[in-house]
Design a protein around this motif. Structure first.
Motif, PDB file in Angstrom:
ATOM      1  N   PRO A 161       9.097 -49.035  30.648  1.00  0.00           N
ATOM      2  CA  PRO A 161       9.207 -49.141  32.321  1.00  0.00           C
ATOM      3  C   PRO A 161       7.818 -49.465  32.842  1.00  0.00           C
ATOM      4  O   PRO A 161       6.705 -49.196  32.623  1.00  0.00           O
ATOM      5  N   ARG A 162       7.875 -50.441  34.385  1.00  0.00           N
ATOM      6  CA  ARG A 162       6.667 -50.529  34.895  1.00  0.00           C
ATOM      7  C   ARG A 162       5.918 -49.282  35.300  1.00  0.00           C
ATOM      8  O   ARG A 162       6.427 -48.396  35.776  1.00  0.00           O
ATOM      9  N   THR A 163       4.709 -49.273  34.813  1.00  0.00           N
ATOM     10  CA  THR A 163       3.817 -48.098  35.118  1.00  0.00           C
ATOM     11  C   THR A 163       3.131 -48.168  36.424  1.00  0.00           C
ATOM     12  O   THR A 163       2.580 -47.247  36.892  1.00  0.00           O
ATOM     13  N   ALA A 164       3.257 -49.488  37.287  1.00  0.00           N
ATOM     14  CA  ALA A 164       2.782 -49.373  38.573  1.00  0.00           C
ATOM     15  C   ALA A 164       3.504 -50.443  39.452  1.00  0.00           C
ATOM     16  O   ALA A 164       4.334 -51.117  39.033  1.00  0.00           O
ATOM     17  N   SER A 165       3.428 -50.143  40.526  1.00  0.00           N
ATOM     18  CA  SER A 165       4.084 -51.271  41.702  1.00  0.00           C
ATOM     19  C   SER A 165       3.055 -52.288  41.842  1.00  0.00           C
ATOM     20  O   SER A 165       1.800 -52.173  41.922  1.00  0.00           O
ATOM     21  N   VAL A 166       3.846 -53.452  42.543  1.00  0.00           N
ATOM     22  CA  VAL A 166       2.747 -54.739  42.671  1.00  0.00           C
ATOM     23  C   VAL A 166       3.472 -55.251  44.054  1.00  0.00           C
ATOM     24  O   VAL A 166       4.617 -55.420  44.157  1.00  0.00           O
ATOM     25  N   GLU A 167       2.658 -55.422  45.055  1.00  0.00           N
ATOM     26  CA  GLU A 167       2.945 -55.815  46.437  1.00  0.00           C
ATOM     27  C   GLU A 167       2.039 -57.134  46.679  1.00  0.00           C
ATOM     28  O   GLU A 167       0.886 -57.012  46.427  1.00  0.00           O
ATOM     29  N   ARG A 187       8.298 -52.629  41.098  1.00  0.00           N
ATOM     30  CA  ARG A 187       8.399 -51.248  41.513  1.00  0.00           C
ATOM     31  C   ARG A 187       8.257 -50.303  40.235  1.00  0.00           C
ATOM     32  O   ARG A 187       8.621 -50.553  39.494  1.00  0.00           O
ATOM     33  N   GLN A 188       7.127 -49.557  40.424  1.00  0.00           N
ATOM     34  CA  GLN A 188       7.092 -48.285  39.352  1.00  0.00           C
ATOM     35  C   GLN A 188       8.225 -47.590  38.949  1.00  0.00           C
ATOM     36  O   GLN A 188       9.021 -47.350  39.490  1.00  0.00           O
ATOM     37  N   GLY A 189       8.508 -47.913  37.396  1.00  0.00           N
ATOM     38  CA  GLY A 189       9.719 -47.294  37.020  1.00  0.00           C
ATOM     39  C   GLY A 189      10.754 -48.293  36.647  1.00  0.00           C
ATOM     40  O   GLY A 189      11.707 -47.858  35.901  1.00  0.00           O
ATOM     41  N   VAL A 216      -0.151 -47.068  42.258  1.00  0.00           N
ATOM     42  CA  VAL A 216       0.843 -46.108  41.705  1.00  0.00           C
ATOM     43  C   VAL A 216       1.105 -45.045  42.858  1.00  0.00           C
ATOM     44  O   VAL A 216       0.380 -44.887  43.894  1.00  0.00           O
ATOM     45  N   GLU A 217       2.262 -44.390  42.594  1.00  0.00           N
ATOM     46  CA  GLU A 217       2.704 -43.657  44.010  1.00  0.00           C
ATOM     47  C   GLU A 217       3.280 -42.367  43.283  1.00  0.00           C
ATOM     48  O   GLU A 217       4.044 -42.333  42.318  1.00  0.00           O
TER      49      GLU A 217
END
Length: 216
Positions: free
Chosen positions: A88-94, A39-41, A59-60
């Motif tokens: 921190p994570r700069t993007a989310s991955v799904e 998750r982003q962040g 990104v969201e």
């Protein structure tokens, strides 16, 4: 896993001993479809290599609006920036499909890079290429019309298979998320391309029948 890693950069530089050492610090994990891995962040400190399946990186904003920045296929890695830079994570991955990944803890992976510095150099080049690709994606979104953005996506993900240029059959909503447009506009452009026989569609792919025009 060794045979798979030996075929993908930068690990194709390694000999059998180096590949075995890499496999020794890897943990294999499986995830079901539509599972958010990162998750982003987040402050997680793992790096991943996708072994099977397909994932999306997005990104969201604070309103929940998403922009897809990358589609991951087997052999792609993710999480390197946070791993090396402690960001921190700069993007989310799904996950888009059921997936299998190899995951590496920050401590183990950095220790591995000290033993195999050639991989560290190659990894730096990989990150530089990621920055370049992201810049190109943003330029496409900012400077092109909707058709230009869709053509960019189709050409980017096209793969030569059995003499045909095939693109994974992303949903219209997924393409809209990649280019920052509406699903309705994406549907309209794709329908026109299919009607003009630039593309055809089967159960799993868009097939590019002839070079897409520069403008529509």
């Amino acid at each position: 896993m060794q045979e798979f890693l030996a075929k993908i950069p930068p690990y194709d530089l390694l000999d059998a001993r180096g590949l075995q050492a890499l496999e020794n610090i890897a943990t294999r994990r499986m995830y079901k479809k539509n599972r958010v891995i990162i998750r982003q962040g987040d402050d997680t400190n793992n790096m991943f290599i996708l072994l099977q399946g397909q994932m999306r990186v997005y990104v969201e904003d604070e309103h929940g609006k998403q922009l897809i920045v990358r589609i991951l296929k087997p052999g792609d890695s993710f999480g390197e920036v946070a791993l090396v830079g402690e960001f921190p994570r700069t993007a989310s991955v799904e996950t888009v499909t059921d997936c299998t990944v190899a995951t590496f803890s920050r401590a183990n992976y950095l220790a591995y890079l000290r033993d195999y510095p050639e991989i560290a150099l190659a990894l730096a080049k990989t990150l530089a290429n990621m920055v370049r690709d992201t810049t190109e994606e943003l330029s496409s979104i900012a400077l092109s019309d909707v058709y230009g953005r869709i053509a960019h996506i189709l050409n980017k993900y096209a793969d030569e298979q059995d003499g045909e240029k095939r693109v994974p059959r992303f949903t219209h909503r997924e393409i809209a998320g990649m280019i920052g447009s509406s699903r309705e506009m994406v549907s309209k452009v794709l329908k026109e391309l299919e009607k003009s026989e630039y593309i055809s569609v089967d159960a799993r792919h868009y097939v590019i029948n002839r070079p897409l025009p520069d403008a529509w």
